[in-house]
Scaffold this motif. Sequence first.
Motif, PDB file in Angstrom:
ATOM      1  N   LYS A  69      -9.832  13.245  26.594  1.00 34.57           N
ATOM      2  CA  LYS A  69      -8.950  14.346  26.947  1.00 34.57           C
ATOM      3  C   LYS A  69      -7.729  13.781  27.678  1.00 34.57           C
ATOM      4  CE  LYS A  69      -8.674  18.098  30.231  1.00 34.57           C
ATOM      5  NZ  LYS A  69      -7.935  17.383  31.245  1.00 34.57           N
ATOM      6  N   PRO A  70      -6.536  13.968  27.100  1.00 35.81           N
ATOM      7  CA  PRO A  70      -5.336  13.505  27.800  1.00 35.81           C
ATOM      8  C   PRO A  70      -5.013  14.403  28.992  1.00 35.81           C
ATOM      9  CG  PRO A  70      -4.751  14.518  25.706  1.00 35.81           C
ATOM     10  CD  PRO A  70      -6.253  14.513  25.797  1.00 35.81           C
ATOM     11  N   ASP A  71      -4.622  13.782  30.080  1.00 36.74           N
ATOM     12  CA  ASP A  71      -4.167  14.488  31.274  1.00 36.74           C
ATOM     13  C   ASP A  71      -2.642  14.452  31.287  1.00 36.74           C
ATOM     14  OD1 ASP A  71      -6.764  15.049  32.257  1.00 36.74           O
ATOM     15  OD2 ASP A  71      -6.935  13.001  33.007  1.00 36.74           O
ATOM     16  N   PRO A  72      -1.992  15.172  32.191  1.00 33.10           N
ATOM     17  CA  PRO A  72      -0.520  15.125  32.241  1.00 33.10           C
ATOM     18  C   PRO A  72      -0.013  13.704  32.528  1.00 33.10           C
ATOM     19  CG  PRO A  72      -1.346  16.990  33.491  1.00 33.10           C
ATOM     20  CD  PRO A  72      -2.538  16.162  33.123  1.00 33.10           C
ATOM     21  N   CYS A  73       1.111  13.373  31.929  1.00 30.08           N
ATOM     22  CA  CYS A  73       1.716  12.053  32.131  1.00 30.08           C
ATOM     23  C   CYS A  73       2.092  11.850  33.593  1.00 30.08           C
ATOM     24  CB  CYS A  73       2.971  11.909  31.274  1.00 30.08           C
ATOM     25  SG  CYS A  73       2.605  11.719  29.529  1.00 30.08           S
ATOM     26  N   LEU A  74       1.965  10.607  34.030  1.00 33.31           N
ATOM     27  CA  LEU A  74       2.313  10.242  35.400  1.00 33.31           C
ATOM     28  C   LEU A  74       3.360   9.138  35.380  1.00 33.31           C
ATOM     29  CD1 LEU A  74      -1.281  10.129  36.906  1.00 33.31           C
ATOM     30  CD2 LEU A  74       0.436  11.915  37.227  1.00 33.31           C
ATOM     31  N   PRO A  75       4.290   9.160  36.338  1.00 34.30           N
ATOM     32  CA  PRO A  75       5.308   8.101  36.388  1.00 34.30           C
ATOM     33  C   PRO A  75       4.693   6.778  36.853  1.00 34.30           C
ATOM     34  CG  PRO A  75       5.595   9.631  38.208  1.00 34.30           C
ATOM     35  CD  PRO A  75       4.492  10.183  37.363  1.00 34.30           C
ATOM     36  N   ILE A  76       5.091   5.705  36.218  1.00 30.71           N
ATOM     37  CA  ILE A  76       4.544   4.392  36.565  1.00 30.71           C
ATOM     38  C   ILE A  76       4.929   3.995  37.984  1.00 30.71           C
ATOM     39  CG2 ILE A  76       4.582   1.923  35.981  1.00 30.71           C
ATOM     40  CD1 ILE A  76       4.860   2.757  33.054  1.00 30.71           C
ATOM     41  N   ASP A  77       6.098   4.438  38.433  1.00 29.17           N
ATOM     42  CA  ASP A  77       6.538   4.054  39.787  1.00 29.17           C
ATOM     43  C   ASP A  77       5.812   4.826  40.890  1.00 29.17           C
ATOM     44  OD1 ASP A  77       7.769   6.575  39.837  1.00 29.17           O
ATOM     45  OD2 ASP A  77       9.788   5.779  39.710  1.00 29.17           O
ATOM     46  N   LYS A 131       6.109   7.884  41.934  1.00 31.99           N
ATOM     47  CA  LYS A 131       6.825   8.995  42.574  1.00 31.99           C
ATOM     48  C   LYS A 131       6.473  10.295  41.860  1.00 31.99           C
ATOM     49  CE  LYS A 131      10.540   6.001  44.061  1.00 31.99           C
ATOM     50  NZ  LYS A 131      11.927   5.609  43.870  1.00 31.99           N
ATOM     51  N   LYS A 132       6.202  11.339  42.615  1.00 28.25           N
ATOM     52  CA  LYS A 132       5.755  12.617  42.051  1.00 28.25           C
ATOM     53  C   LYS A 132       6.906  13.343  41.350  1.00 28.25           C
ATOM     54  CE  LYS A 132       1.581  12.631  43.849  1.00 28.25           C
ATOM     55  NZ  LYS A 132       0.420  12.535  43.057  1.00 28.25           N
ATOM     56  N   ARG A 133       6.710  13.623  40.081  1.00 25.05           N
ATOM     57  CA  ARG A 133       7.628  14.444  39.300  1.00 25.05           C
ATOM     58  C   ARG A 133       6.932  14.791  37.984  1.00 25.05           C
ATOM     59  NH1 ARG A 133       9.407   9.374  39.632  1.00 25.05           N
ATOM     60  NH2 ARG A 133       9.873   8.193  37.772  1.00 25.05           N
ATOM     61  N   ASP A 134       7.463  15.780  37.280  1.00 23.36           N
ATOM     62  CA  ASP A 134       6.851  16.250  36.038  1.00 23.36           C
ATOM     63  C   ASP A 134       7.658  15.792  34.835  1.00 23.36           C
ATOM     64  OD1 ASP A 134       4.785  17.643  37.322  1.00 23.36           O
ATOM     65  OD2 ASP A 134       6.085  19.367  37.655  1.00 23.36           O
ATOM     66  N   LEU A 135       6.972  15.611  33.730  1.00 21.84           N
ATOM     67  CA  LEU A 135       7.588  15.292  32.451  1.00 21.84           C
ATOM     68  C   LEU A 135       7.213  16.392  31.475  1.00 21.84           C
ATOM     69  CD1 LEU A 135       9.135  13.226  30.648  1.00 21.84           C
ATOM     70  CD2 LEU A 135       6.896  12.247  30.101  1.00 21.84           C
ATOM     71  N   PRO A 136       8.183  17.196  31.021  1.00 22.12           N
ATOM     72  CA  PRO A 136       7.864  18.267  30.070  1.00 22.12           C
ATOM     73  C   PRO A 136       7.300  17.698  28.769  1.00 22.12           C
ATOM     74  CG  PRO A 136      10.118  18.476  30.908  1.00 22.12           C
ATOM     75  CD  PRO A 136       9.601  17.153  31.367  1.00 22.12           C
ATOM     76  N   GLN A 155      12.505   3.970  36.224  1.00 23.87           N
ATOM     77  CA  GLN A 155      12.206   5.294  36.771  1.00 23.87           C
ATOM     78  C   GLN A 155      11.709   6.273  35.703  1.00 23.87           C
ATOM     79  OE1 GLN A 155      15.416   7.080  38.955  1.00 23.87           O
ATOM     80  NE2 GLN A 155      14.176   8.783  39.643  1.00 23.87           N
ATOM     81  N   ASN A 156      12.124   6.087  34.461  1.00 20.67           N
ATOM     82  CA  ASN A 156      11.722   7.035  33.413  1.00 20.67           C
ATOM     83  C   ASN A 156      10.613   6.475  32.512  1.00 20.67           C
ATOM     84  OD1 ASN A 156      13.317   5.169  32.065  1.00 20.67           O
ATOM     85  ND2 ASN A 156      14.370   6.681  30.824  1.00 20.67           N
ATOM     86  N   TRP A 157       9.762   5.617  33.079  1.00 18.72           N
ATOM     87  CA  TRP A 157       8.590   5.118  32.363  1.00 18.72           C
ATOM     88  C   TRP A 157       7.355   5.850  32.874  1.00 18.72           C
ATOM     89  CZ3 TRP A 157       8.736  -0.930  31.819  1.00 18.72           C
ATOM     90  CH2 TRP A 157       9.915  -1.310  31.166  1.00 18.72           C
ATOM     91  N   TRP A 158       6.523   6.269  31.942  1.00 19.55           N
ATOM     92  CA  TRP A 158       5.367   7.095  32.236  1.00 19.55           C
ATOM     93  C   TRP A 158       4.129   6.554  31.536  1.00 19.55           C
ATOM     94  CZ3 TRP A 158       6.253  11.831  34.929  1.00 19.55           C
ATOM     95  CH2 TRP A 158       7.606  12.119  35.143  1.00 19.55           C
ATOM     96  N   TYR A 159       2.965   6.944  32.022  1.00 17.97           N
ATOM     97  CA  TYR A 159       1.728   6.624  31.314  1.00 17.97           C
ATOM     98  C   TYR A 159       0.907   7.900  31.144  1.00 17.97           C
ATOM     99  CZ  TYR A 159      -0.781   6.561  35.820  1.00 17.97           C
ATOM    100  OH  TYR A 159      -1.336   6.885  37.035  1.00 17.97           O
ATOM    101  N   LEU A 160       0.058   7.856  30.126  1.00 14.55           N
ATOM    102  CA  LEU A 160      -0.798   8.998  29.802  1.00 14.55           C
ATOM    103  C   LEU A 160      -2.227   8.674  30.205  1.00 14.55           C
ATOM    104  CD1 LEU A 160      -0.975  11.793  28.338  1.00 14.55           C
ATOM    105  CD2 LEU A 160      -1.674  10.498  26.320  1.00 14.55           C
ATOM    106  N   PRO A 161      -2.697   9.266  31.314  1.00 16.76           N
ATOM    107  CA  PRO A 161      -4.098   9.053  31.683  1.00 16.76           C
ATOM    108  C   PRO A 161      -5.024   9.798  30.716  1.00 16.76           C
ATOM    109  CG  PRO A 161      -2.884  10.194  33.444  1.00 16.76           C
ATOM    110  CD  PRO A 161      -1.991  10.099  32.254  1.00 16.76           C
ATOM    111  N   ILE A 162      -6.158   9.206  30.462  1.00 16.17           N
ATOM    112  CA  ILE A 162      -7.147   9.799  29.558  1.00 16.17           C
ATOM    113  C   ILE A 162      -8.461   9.950  30.319  1.00 16.17           C
ATOM    114  CG2 ILE A 162      -8.475   9.455  27.428  1.00 16.17           C
ATOM    115  CD1 ILE A 162      -5.572   9.881  26.791  1.00 16.17           C
TER     116      ILE A 162
END
Length: 116
Positions: free
Chosen positions: A4-12, A14-19, A89-96
Amino acid sequence: MLLKPDPCLPIDGKKRDLPCDKKVNACAAIGYPQRFFDTLEKQKFILNKTISFADHHPFSASDFKQFDKQLPLLMTEKDAVKCTAFAQQNWWYLPISAQLTSAFEKQLLKKIKEIK
C-alpha cells in the motif's frame, strides 16, 4: 502480502505536501522498476520522464542531470536513503506499507498455535 503506497515524503525531511495529480519525473533502482512507475500512475501522478537504474545502483548527483529540475522527482524509499547528501528540495520518495492478507494472518496464527 499487499503493498500500500503512503503519501510521498520530501527527501530533505521538511514537512510539505505533494499533490497526486502533478506532473513528475521518476527513477528507480530496484529489481522491477516498472512496478514502481505503475504504482505512481495509480496514485494519479503524471509521469513526464522515467529512468530505471540497475538494482542497488550507487547514486551520485550526476545521475540526475538528465531530469528537468523544474519538476518534482519521485523515487523509492530505498533509493532516497542513498540520495540524502545531495537531494534537491523537490525530490520525494514514496513510502510503501506492507499489509498481510487475512488469509495469511489466519495461517500464521494457526502455525503459531501448532508450535505452542
